[in-house]
Structures are given as structure tokens and as C-alpha cells.
Write a protein that holds these residues in place. Structure first.
Motif, mmCIF file in Angstrom:
data_model
loop_
_atom_site.group_PDB
_atom_site.id
_atom_site.type_symbol
_atom_site.label_atom_id
_atom_site.label_comp_id
_atom_site.label_asym_id
_atom_site.label_seq_id
_atom_site.Cartn_x
_atom_site.Cartn_y
_atom_site.Cartn_z
ATOM 1 N N THR A 411 28.338 8.745 56.992
ATOM 2 C CA THR A 411 28.816 7.354 57.048
ATOM 3 C C THR A 411 28.454 6.675 58.374
ATOM 4 O O THR A 411 28.173 5.480 58.403
ATOM 5 C CB THR A 411 30.341 7.301 56.861
ATOM 6 N N VAL A 412 28.468 7.425 59.469
ATOM 7 C CA VAL A 412 28.172 6.818 60.774
ATOM 8 C C VAL A 412 26.680 6.925 61.095
ATOM 9 O O VAL A 412 26.020 5.919 61.383
ATOM 10 C CB VAL A 412 29.001 7.493 61.893
ATOM 11 N N CYS A 413 26.141 8.139 61.032
ATOM 12 C CA CYS A 413 24.756 8.334 61.486
ATOM 13 C C CYS A 413 23.746 7.833 60.447
ATOM 14 O O CYS A 413 22.915 6.975 60.742
ATOM 15 C CB CYS A 413 24.501 9.806 61.787
ATOM 16 N N ALA A 414 23.832 8.376 59.240
ATOM 17 C CA ALA A 414 22.785 8.071 58.257
ATOM 18 C C ALA A 414 22.827 6.611 57.814
ATOM 19 O O ALA A 414 21.792 5.988 57.607
ATOM 20 C CB ALA A 414 22.932 8.997 57.056
ATOM 21 N N SER A 416 24.513 3.942 59.470
ATOM 22 C CA SER A 416 24.707 2.884 60.478
ATOM 23 C C SER A 416 23.804 3.007 61.685
ATOM 24 O O SER A 416 23.975 2.268 62.653
ATOM 25 C CB SER A 416 26.156 2.901 60.988
ATOM 26 N N CYS A 417 22.871 3.949 61.669
ATOM 27 C CA CYS A 417 22.109 4.200 62.898
ATOM 28 C C CYS A 417 20.655 4.521 62.551
ATOM 29 O O CYS A 417 20.378 5.174 61.544
ATOM 30 C CB CYS A 417 22.747 5.374 63.644
ATOM 31 N N LEU A 418 19.744 4.065 63.403
ATOM 32 C CA LEU A 418 18.320 4.279 63.155
ATOM 33 C C LEU A 418 17.812 5.602 63.717
ATOM 34 O O LEU A 418 16.660 5.964 63.504
ATOM 35 C CB LEU A 418 17.519 3.132 63.798
ATOM 36 N N LYS A 419 18.656 6.320 64.430
ATOM 37 C CA LYS A 419 18.178 7.553 65.065
ATOM 38 C C LYS A 419 18.078 8.701 64.064
ATOM 39 O O LYS A 419 18.821 8.746 63.080
ATOM 40 C CB LYS A 419 19.121 7.960 66.199
ATOM 41 N N GLN A 420 17.181 9.623 64.378
ATOM 42 C CA GLN A 420 17.058 10.838 63.587
ATOM 43 C C GLN A 420 17.906 11.906 64.277
ATOM 44 O O GLN A 420 17.624 12.310 65.398
ATOM 45 C CB GLN A 420 15.596 11.261 63.500
ATOM 46 N N LEU A 422 19.482 15.303 65.371
ATOM 47 C CA LEU A 422 18.979 16.672 65.511
ATOM 48 C C LEU A 422 20.093 17.707 65.537
ATOM 49 O O LEU A 422 19.850 18.889 65.373
ATOM 50 C CB LEU A 422 18.168 16.792 66.813
ATOM 51 N N TRP A 423 21.318 17.270 65.809
ATOM 52 C CA TRP A 423 22.443 18.193 65.932
ATOM 53 C C TRP A 423 23.259 18.156 64.638
ATOM 54 O O TRP A 423 23.090 17.262 63.812
ATOM 55 C CB TRP A 423 23.337 17.784 67.113
ATOM 56 N N GLY A 424 24.179 19.125 64.487
ATOM 57 C CA GLY A 424 25.141 19.089 63.386
ATOM 58 C C GLY A 424 24.550 19.487 62.049
ATOM 59 O O GLY A 424 23.407 19.960 61.968
ATOM 60 N N LEU A 440 15.296 9.656 68.585
ATOM 61 C CA LEU A 440 15.904 10.970 68.379
ATOM 62 C C LEU A 440 17.339 10.976 68.884
ATOM 63 O O LEU A 440 17.659 10.368 69.909
ATOM 64 C CB LEU A 440 15.097 12.042 69.120
ATOM 65 N N CYS A 441 18.181 11.704 68.186
ATOM 66 C CA CYS A 441 19.576 11.842 68.609
ATOM 67 C C CYS A 441 19.852 13.317 68.879
ATOM 68 O O CYS A 441 20.079 14.080 67.940
ATOM 69 C CB CYS A 441 20.504 11.308 67.523
ATOM 70 N N PRO A 442 19.833 13.733 70.147
ATOM 71 C CA PRO A 442 20.023 15.158 70.441
ATOM 72 C C PRO A 442 21.481 15.580 70.565
ATOM 73 O O PRO A 442 21.764 16.770 70.685
ATOM 74 C CB PRO A 442 19.301 15.330 71.780
ATOM 75 N N ALA A 444 25.909 14.147 69.761
ATOM 76 C CA ALA A 444 26.814 13.112 69.251
ATOM 77 C C ALA A 444 27.053 12.068 70.338
ATOM 78 O O ALA A 444 27.381 12.407 71.474
ATOM 79 C CB ALA A 444 28.135 13.742 68.825
ATOM 80 N N CYS A 445 26.883 10.792 69.972
ATOM 81 C CA CYS A 445 27.044 9.717 70.955
ATOM 82 C C CYS A 445 28.523 9.319 71.052
ATOM 83 O O CYS A 445 29.364 9.763 70.268
ATOM 84 C CB CYS A 445 26.208 8.509 70.537
ATOM 85 N N ASN A 446 28.821 8.447 72.010
ATOM 86 C CA ASN A 446 30.206 8.013 72.199
ATOM 87 C C ASN A 446 30.743 7.248 70.996
ATOM 88 O O ASN A 446 31.929 7.297 70.699
ATOM 89 C CB ASN A 446 30.314 7.144 73.454
ATOM 90 N N TYR A 447 29.861 6.520 70.340
ATOM 91 C CA TYR A 447 30.284 5.784 69.143
ATOM 92 C C TYR A 447 30.738 6.775 68.072
ATOM 93 O O TYR A 447 31.763 6.581 67.418
ATOM 94 C CB TYR A 447 29.111 4.937 68.642
ATOM 95 N N PHE A 448 29.974 7.862 67.922
ATOM 96 C CA PHE A 448 30.345 8.878 66.942
ATOM 97 C C PHE A 448 31.674 9.524 67.341
ATOM 98 O O PHE A 448 32.550 9.742 66.499
ATOM 99 C CB PHE A 448 29.244 9.948 66.853
ATOM 100 N N ILE A 449 31.825 9.801 68.649
ATOM 101 C CA ILE A 449 33.072 10.422 69.126
ATOM 102 C C ILE A 449 34.254 9.493 68.849
ATOM 103 O O ILE A 449 35.338 9.927 68.453
ATOM 104 C CB ILE A 449 32.958 10.742 70.635
#
Ligand code: SF4
Length: 464
Positions: A411-414, A416-420, A422-424, A440-442, A444-449
């Protein structure tokens, strides 16, 4: 200060809720950037992108000054920042031959006294209603938060108060606090002076300076919307209210003063060694929602076919940052890689190095992450490791169940976000078309947290 091949990293707290928190850090970094004193000037944040850990990947200089844009020392400056940057003391020598110089927080520098006096004088001058003799009739109140958890900030304010008293420019100067004695709400009884000037000792404007303190002072207008209408007259007395000291343009000089102080304290001299300018390294044409022409012009990808004369020209870095701050509806964009960049602009740039800088604002660390990925050196951080680093009210994200984590990555990454990512669970298989920079998203970002915390506790309120 001479022009230096070193880089400056200005470290702010930031927020996932609004742009007020990070605004002064961006403002002072831009001022310093324009003075051309450092080979690179970079902002980073605990709660916004670019985050602390990714920042050094985007910096080329061998010598890096780290200056916390914090009002006092405490948990963040003593524990979080050293841990996140891997610091071993004031000077850290890294394996790749880089030196990190960790300066004191801006709020500790003695020149803050001048900054407070300047802000107090300015707020009166701007109102156009003079105080005839402030040495006899005016009291300057420096307002802090006040908390039993960290009294460093109250000690710093008290120090500033004593320095200002010693100057004798005002009849009186006192510290007042929001949440402990001496309470700011009792300002009427703290002094008999006819004129009272209140300067909040906060690093940024926000809930406290725009709403809480005005209410405690008895100011009824909406400061955030209407601005400050000085002076406020009450029973023959006049109250003058300034916004947060951290927004004062002179704060850029305080940042530089901390660098100078560090050099003096540690006998650091500048070197003639040059650092390479940021490079892209390949003919980049597309990144996220932006396309880049051969002559270094950036546009929204949906505006490629639009007549140039119909597009607003972005004239400088301030306008560029302002464009990136909000979506088309004017709402804050906490997630830099969200696919909600406004359209209708073009940003002509002079060089590839400027394109790299524009990308650093647009998608922080994207270029550095890609270069590291190509070399097989990009560290990918598991969710639990990122969660373990969280502090305060965010500690709870360690308890996010695996199923909820997987749901959020959808719901958040796929979505709402353009990054690919790499974690999780189910990490992306990296693909890149010719001329495209993959985002690239290596970790979890603060938005995800923030979303992880909401999943467990419900939405955050502005008071939290
Ligand atoms: S954690 Fe998710 S939302 Fe955040 S940057 Fe990475 S992919 Fe985007």
C-alpha cells in the motif's frame, strides 16, 4: 573563511507532517551554498529525505563538516547523529580516507546572543512603532520549551539571557518556558516594563511558535495565517512577538561560525586538495517523473510535448526546492519519490554538475545509490535493523507484525512510491532502461516508518 574544498552537511530534524520543520535548514544551506565557501553543501534530516545514513554517499569531498541545526545538545546530537554517521568523536577518519568533522549544534554558539539581539531589534523596527528607550522601558524574554527530560536547552537560554543582561541594551532580559517555571503565560508578572519583546528559542516555526506560545501570551490572531501584528497593546503595555530564532537569516552565519570554531578548537587548516564535482557518469535522460534534455533542461515527463513558452521557468535553487515541496494541490510532499510532482515548469541548467545537484534535491541520494548498486556496494538494510534505530514514539515500529509489514510494502511502497524496493518481502528485481536512472530504496524511509507506526497506533496528531 576561505573557499574550501571541504563539504558542509547541515543536519536537521525534519518532519513527515509538514514543511515548517526542515525549512530553516534548507534556507541556511542555500544561503551558504550561494557564498561558494564549500565544494558541496548538503542538507539531511532524521525524519525526511535525504536521511543521515544516505547523505555521505552523495558527498564527494574528503573533508566533511557536520553541523547539527539543533538548538541545544542532547539525545539527538550526542547519540543519534554520532550513531547514524558512524562517528568516533569530534574527528572521525573513515576507511576510505575521508575525515568527518563533527561541530557543535548551532544553538550553542555564542554568536546566538547577537542573533537574538538582532531579531529583537528587527521585530520592533519592522513594526514601525519605536521603543524610545529600551534600556529603561523594555524587557526581552527568550522563550524555550522547558522539559524535565533535557534541561540543556534551558541552560543555554539562561546563558544567553545573562550575556544579554550584561550588555545593558534592555532594562531586563529573562528566560520564560512553555511547560515549566518561569511560565511564559505569566509574562505580565515577570516584568514591570512597558514594552515586552518575546523571541522563541526554537530552531523552526511550527505548532509551538505559531500557535502555543501566542495563545500563552494572550495573542488572539492566527499568527500562522495572518503573520505577527506587532505591537499588541494591553492595558498600556506593548507586547512584541518574533517567530522562531532558527528562521533568522543570520543563522547561516552561526553555522559558519561553528565551522570556524571547530577549525580553531582542533587546529584544522584548509587544504589545496580539490574534490571532484558531482558527476552523473552516463547520458541521463529520465529519472522518476522527470526528463532531462541534452542541453540540461529538466521537465515533468508529461510536459515533454508542451511548448516551452507555456511552461513556467524555474529560475534558481530556491524556486526548485519550493516546487518540490508541495503537490499540485499545495499539500506537503513528505515522500520525495511519490508520483505527485506538479507539472507546468521547466528548469534550464548550465551543466551536468547542476543537473546532479537538481537531482539531489529531487530524489536525494538516487545517483549515489545507483553508482553503488552498479558496483555491488549498496548496503541493503533489513526492516528490523531500521526499526531498531528508531527513537521515542517510533520505537513501537519494531513490533510491526510480518503480515502488516508486507501489506504496507504494497500500500505504501508499490502504490505510492516510484522507488524500487530492495529490502523486506518480495524485493524488486532492478531494471533500468537506457538513459534512465532507477530509483532504488535500500531501506525503509521515514515515511514508511510513519505509516508503520500509524498501522500500530493510529494516525499521528500535530501535538505529538
Ligand atoms: S520505503 Fe517504500 S515508500 Fe519509502 S522510499 Fe522506500 S519504496 Fe518508497
Amino acid at each position: 573563511m576561505n573557499s574550501s574544498p571541504a563539504a558542509l552537511v547541515l543536519i536537521g530534524h525534519g518532519s513527515t507532517l509538514n514543511a515548517d520543520s526542515s525549512a530553516p535548514t534548507y534556507q541556511h544551506a542555500e544561503t551558504i551554498r550561494q557564498r561558494d565557501l564549500f565544494s558541496e553543501v548538503v542538507e539531511c534530516f532524521w525524519k525526511e529525505e535525504p536521511n543521515f545514513r544516505q547523505t555521505l554517499r552523495s558527498v564527494n569531498a574528503k573533508r566533511v563538516y557536520l553541523v547539527p541545526n539543533f538548538i541545544s545538545s542532547g539525545y539527538f546530537t550526542e547519540q543519534v547523529i554520532p550513531r547514524e554517521f558512524g562517528l568516533s568523536g569530534p574527528i572521525t577518519r573513515m576507511a576510505e580516507g575521508r575525515e568527518l568533522f563533527y561541530c557543535d549544534p548551532v544553538g550553542l554558539h555564542p554568536v546566538m546572543t547577537e542573533t537574538l539581539l538582532h531579531r529583537a531589534a528587527e521585530v520592533v523596527a519592522k513594526a514601525g512603532v519605536p521603543i524610545e528607550n529600551p534600556r529603561k522601558s523594555a524587557c526581552l524574554l527568550i522563550c524555550g520549551h522547558g522539559t524535565s527530560l533535557n534541561d540543556n536547552s534551558t541552560k543555554i537560554i539562561q546563558q544567553r539571557v545573562e550575556e544579554i543582561r550584561a550588555r545593558g541594551l534592555y532594562a531586563d532580559c529573562q528566560m520564560v518556558l512553555m511547560e515549566q517555571k518561569p511560565f511564559v503565560k505569566d509574562w505580565r508578572s515577570h516584568t514591570n516594563c512597558r514594552d515586552v519583546i518575546v523571541v522563541p528559542y526554537f530552531i523552526s516555526d511550527g505548532l509551538h511558535s505559531f500557535e502555543d506560545i501566542p495563545v500563552l501570551l494572550g495573542i488572539t490572531e492566527n499568527v500562522r495565517v495572518q503573520g505577527v501584528q506587532n505591537p499588541h497593546n494591553e492595558n498600556g503595555r506593548r507586547l512584541w512577538y518574533a517567530t522562531a530564532i532558527g528562521t533568522e537569516p543570520m543563522m547561516a552565519d552561526v553555522v559558519l561560525a561553528q565551522v570556524e570554531k571547530f577549525n580553531a578548537d582542533h587546529a584544522i587548516t584548509t587544504t589545496a586538495e580539490s574534490s571532484p564535482a558531482s558527476i552523473i557518469g552516463f547520458p541521463l535522460r529520465r529519472v522518476g517523473q522527470v526528463v532531462i534534455s541534452e542541453n540540461h533542461e529538466l521537465r515533468h515527463r508529461n510536459d515533454v510535448a508542451v511548448e516551452a513558452s507555456s511552461l513556467r521557468v524555474i529560475a534558481d535553487w530556491v524556486a526548485w526546492r519550493e516546487l518540490l515541496r508541495t503537490n499540485a494541490q499545495g499539500e506537503f510532499r513528505p515522500l520525495k519519490a511519490a508520483p505527485n510532482l506538479p507539472r507546468g515548469w521547466r528548469f534550464p541548467l548550465a551543466s551536468e554538475a547542476n543537473v546532479a545537484l537538481a537531482l539531489q534535491f529531487l530524489y536525494p541520494a538516487a545517483l549515489a545509490n545507483w553508482h553503488l548498486w552498479e558496483q555491488g556496494k549498496l548496503p541493503v538494510i533489513p526492516y528490523l535493523e531500521t526499526a531498531d534505530r528508531q527513537t521515542g514514539r517510533y520505537r513501537i515500529v519494531r513490533a510491526l507484525p510480518a503480515a502488516a509489514l508486507e501489506e504496507l510494502t504494497t500500500t505504501v511502497c508499490a502504490r505510492s512510491c516510484l522507488k524500487q524496493r530492495l529490502w523486506g518481502p518480495n524485493p524488486a528485481r532492478i531494471t533500468a532502461a537506457t538513459g534512465e536512472l532507477p530509483l532504488l530504496c535500500p531501506e525503509a524511509c521515514n515515511y514508511f516508518i510513519e505509516k508503520a507506526r500509524e498501522k500500530i497506533k493510529g494516525p499521528q496528531t500535530a501535538e505529538e
